[in-house]
Write a protein that holds these residues in place. Sequence first.
Motif: not given
Length: 280
Positions: A33, A37, A41, A79, A83, A87
């Motif tokens: 993930f 991401s 980005t 990010v 993230t 998560s």
Amino acid sequence: MELKDIYEFIKDILNFKLIDTDKIDFTLGTILFLVISLVLTSILLKLIRIFLTRKLPLQDKFKFISFFKFVRYIAFIFVIIFTLSISGVNVNVLLTASAALLVGLGFALQQLFQDIISGVLIIIDKSLLVGDIVEIDDRVGRVVQIKLRTTRVQTRNNRIMIVPNHKFMMDTLLNWTQNSPVSRENVSVGVAYGSDVELVKKLLEQCVQSTDGVVKENDVTVLFEDFGDSSLNFSVYFYVENGINSPKIQSDIRFKIDTAFRQNNVTIPYPQRDLHFIEK
């Protein structure tokens, strides 16, 4: 193998814990993930950079590329934190441990970000261009280089003044050449009462028009400013090609005015004061 078994197999792989402690729970799915991401980005930032720099000159594009490299690193940090947080990773542990460092870094970078953002705005809206003559804190100079953080201005004394870009955004900027490459200047002089004012006007116009650096195509205007205490006050207004050289041009005009007045018997009076003595 049925579809349900495949789903359970993938789920088990994604939920495989690489780090499993009381405060940190890091799985293989979290890594996947996080990578997705970061890739998205990076693509989004690239599209934004292309959109903002599509009409800029090549030199300004290079400035934006270096700026966006810096922005990308900052965006990646946010990010990664975001993230990991969604998560299920407890990022408070990491943030708490580095809180003092982040606060100190924030104060240190506050002025830097302010200057960089101001530099970006200057480049985008073109409120300041290389070659412009500007007045900053009663100092006049020519802009020789605009960077993301600072702008370099060459003064009349051939000195380089390094100005933080936020100063152009927060303070009033007087740009002499924003609308036109020429600037308007003036020279003032007083003559004695009883002088021929039409002759004074003619001499002032001739002195200005015969001086190098004055724009001959623009009108020269002589104004009878006021009746002073000791003199009739005049000002002659004219345009110069290079505002940096205005003091020298004004000096040359004053030399010519002094010579012309002497040749035509026009007197520049001394200040006069009348003293009255009362006897007791």
